[in-house]
Write an enzyme that holds these catalytic residues in place. Structure first.
Site, short mmCIF file in Angstrom:
data_model
loop_
_atom_site.label_atom_id
_atom_site.label_comp_id
_atom_site.label_asym_id
_atom_site.label_seq_id
_atom_site.Cartn_x
_atom_site.Cartn_y
_atom_site.Cartn_z
CB SER A 60 -0.94 0.01 1.22
OG SER A 60 -0.20 0.09 2.41
CE LYS B 25 -3.25 1.67 5.10
NZ LYS B 25 -3.00 1.10 3.75
#
Length: 716
Positions: A593, A636
């Protein structure tokens, strides 16, 4: 077990109920073979057991009205009667249209199978497996309800005659105790009768002994013989009678398995059990020599496989069992009986081995995906070939019916705990919102009920500590803060500490530095800066990445290098690209990611264009420049907001998965992107070189961006 067991006949004043013939053993299904009726291996019970059996049957009849049959069950549990549902608002209402003031208005089902939520496939499989007595293996994340389903299965097993198991001394071979089975509840009576008769014989023997000792003492005194000789004779008499008494005590059978009080099929949780606890054991006796020790049949201990006879044996994390133990377990499954012996070869118990003890159980194995790696292939084949394998879902679609079941889940947790105040409607609504958020998917609810139940208990404890009648929404909000995971507490601590140093977010632009985002654990976001630098190569040019990268992260760096080589005008054969994951920690970095983060940092370093440090980003990157979806975007984004960022870039495909807390809505702007050129447009500072760079990248990869490539979310 044997029909020719040479044990003493029952005392004359005892009921004629000592096993003496045969008793049918029910056929086993789902273990590869069906055992035929074996009259030579089970003992009859005389007609005098009819009274006990009749009483048991009467108790069963009394309870029949309270227990539904398996046929009455379906894959859908209806909402509790008496609670009104407003169908007009059900679709949009957070509680699915339930008109309640608190969880006190919800009736909790009595049976565990009716309390199962969200695992319809597993629930239906459990029902079928219970009806047909099939083994089953459930694989899934912790907290999805595997143990609850196993307990529910024990309540659904077909009605069978439960058995007590007695173990007798074997006069022919003391190291091979004899085993007999009798109807449940009869074993206690048999043992009590034998013990009472043994006590009577001991009392008569004791009286006779003291009469003889008194006679010896009187004779010694009257004849003037040696007192020492008289005492020695009395001691010999006492020792003889004591030894005889121990022989009589050995005739009292030992209750190995007692199902007298069992109203439903037994349930044994053998998770983490050592070999002796699972398979049975024989206690060590240091005084075994010289006839002074405990008879072997009294030292035999039943294992979980024997206690679960006619019921359910639950084994979570199957891979933690040693391979030899799994092999023995497979033998027990196949044969339906297993002899008990000492599990330590250095113990005197290893010399003892009983006749086969019944263990006709249904096994429910459970675990995570890695549980299958160390599972004996033959044992898994036995389950798969003659039973079911079920994967437990982590999330479920958010529907009005499911939201109503979640309300009932809160009511179930309150009732199960027994000390929590009921939850007000607003408190339940907040828990439903948290269930949505923890799912990580739009229009889904989490099925990790253990963690969600922990939040319920913490909120209830807060309300109870303040002696309130109901648990409020404020209590739930406070509980969410108090029940943060260790990873989340560490992540918050890291963010606070970084604000004190030069790595804190600023409004300035920096070449080759990007604020990446990662996940710690399962629910904790953290900001992870990535830096890139270009240096002249001493030999051939290469990409050098540091920060304890694990395999998937290393591969993502190599994928990024393909994009850089494709668009860059710089001759990379003469350049080394250095990439650093700053403060990656001892665990290193895994997952892909950070791909767009790495690509952006390298491009910035190559072109000497500064990057806006108020922007953070996450996303995977294909070798052709597509921004692919990743996992944990909600956590996040919240981490970026906590760190002071004003903008966050996420993959376009993850836009539907964003469910951040209300407090972060106005703190940060979320920009979804499909490709690397869109990312660069947002993050690169406005300079003349920026527009030409983005235009050049678009012209090279324009056809690629017209056809985005899908991907499964990454865990990082």
């Amino acid at each position: 077990m044997s029909n020719d067991t040479n044990v003493d006949d029952p005392p004359k004043d005892a009921p004629e109920a000592v096993p003496d013939g045969k008793q049918d053993q029910s056929k086993r299904q789902g273990t590869g073979s069906q055992h035929e009726e074996d009259g030579d291996r089970h003992d009859e019970v005389d007609d005098s057991t009819d009274d006990l059996e009749s009483a048991s049957e009467e108790d069963e009849v009394e309870g029949e009205d309270d227990v539904e049959s398996v046929d009455d069950l379906g894959s859908t549990v209806e909402v509790d009667p008496g609670v009104e549902i407003d169908e007009e608002i059900a679709e949009d209402d957070i509680l699915g249209g339930l008109e309640i003031d608190s969880t006190d208005d919800i009736t909790v089902p009595d049976r565990l199978v009716d309390q199962v939520i969200g695992q319809d496939e597993a629930r239906d499989t459990i029902i079928k497996a219970a009806e047909q007595r099939r083994h089953i293996m459930m694989i899934g994340s912790p907290g999805t309800g595997k143990s609850m389903l196993a307990k529910a299965m024990s309540q659904l097993l077909p009605k069978e005659d439960l058995q007590d198991v007695l173990i007798y001394h074997n006069p022919d071979d003391g190291n091979e105790p004899r085993v007999r089975t009798v109807p449940a509840g009869k074993g206690e009576e048999i043992v009590a009768v034998h013990r009472e008769e043994a006590n009577k014989r001991n009392r008569r023997r004791s009286i006779l002994m003291w009469v003889i000792v008194a006679g010896i003492v009187a004779y010694t005194i009257l004849t003037g013989s040696s007192i020492l000789l008289g005492l020695l004779a009395a001691g010999v008499i006492w020792l003889v009678f004591r030894t005889m008494g121990r022989g009589e005590d050995a005739m009292v059978p030992n209750m190995l398995v007692n199902n007298g009080d069992q109203r439903v099929a037994p349930f044994e949780d053998a998770t983490g059990a050592h070999a002796g606890a699972l398979l049975g054991d024989v206690r060590h006796d240091p005084f075994q020599s010289g006839g002074m020790g405990t008879p072997s049949h009294e030292r035999v201990e039943s294992g979980s496989i024997h206690k679960s006879n006619k019921g359910v044996l639950f084994l979570d994390e199957m891979n933690t069992l040693a391979i030899p133990t799994q092999q023995k377990l497979m033998t027990a499954i196949q044969e339906g009986e297993f002899s008990i012996t000492g599990q330590s070869e250095r113990s005197s118990g290893a010399m003892v081995q009983t006749e086969p003890v019944p263990c006709d159980f249904v096994m429910v194995a459970a675990g995570n995906l890695d549980a299958m790696e160390n599972m004996h292939p033959a044992l898994r084949s036995r389950i798969k070939g003659y039973g079911y394998e079920v994967y437990m879902d982590d999330t479920i679609e958010d529907t009005p019916e499911m939201r109503r079941k979640y309300v009932r889940f809160v009511a179930q947790e309150v009732e199960r705990d027994g000390r929590l105040p009921p939850f007000e409607r607003e408190a339940v609504e907040e828990l439903l919102l948290e269930a949505r958020r923890r799912s990580g998917r739009k229009n889904h609810l989490t099925l990790l009920f253990r963690d969600l139940g922990g939040l319920v208990r913490v909120a209830g404890d807060i309300a109870r500590a303040e002696d309130r009648e109901f648990t409020t929404r404020a209590d739930v909000l406070q509980a969410k803060e108090r029940s943060r995971s260790i990873e989340q507490q560490l992540a918050d601590n890291y963010i606070e500490r970084r604000k004190d140093y030069e790595l804190q977010v600023t409004e300035d632009g920096v070449e080759g530095r990007v604020n990446g985002l990662a996940v710690m654990g399962e629910d904790s976001g953290i900001m992870l800066p990535v830096m890139a630098e270009i240096a002249p190569a001493q030999g051939g040019g290469e990409v050098i990445a540091t920060g304890k990268l694990q395999e998937m992260a290393e591969e993502s760096v190599q994928n990024v290098s393909a994009i850089i080589k494709k668009f860059s005008d710089v001759d990379l054969s003469e350049k080394d690209i250095h990439i650093q994951f700053v403060q990656a920690g001892d665990g290193g970095v895994d997952g892909d990611s950070a791909s767009i983060t790495v690509a952006t940092a390298v491009i910035s370093a190559l072109e000497d264009i500064p990057i806006d440090q108020s922007v953070a980003m996450t996303g995977s990157l294909s070798v052709r420049g597509d921004v692919l979806p990743v996992g944990g975007v909600t956590h996040k984004i919240e981490a970026a907001a906590k760190a002071g960022c004003s903008t966050v870039i996420i993959p376009k495909a993850n836009e539907q998965d964003v469910m951040i807390e209300d407090e972060y809505d106005e703190m940060i702007e979320i920009i979804p992107c499909d490709n690397i050129s869109e990312v660069l447009e947002v993050v690169l500072m406005d300079q003349p070189e920026t527009n030409s760079l983005v235009d050049r990248l678009k012209s090279i990869t324009d056809t690629t961006f017209d056809h985005p490539v899908g991907s499964n979310p990454s865990p990082q």
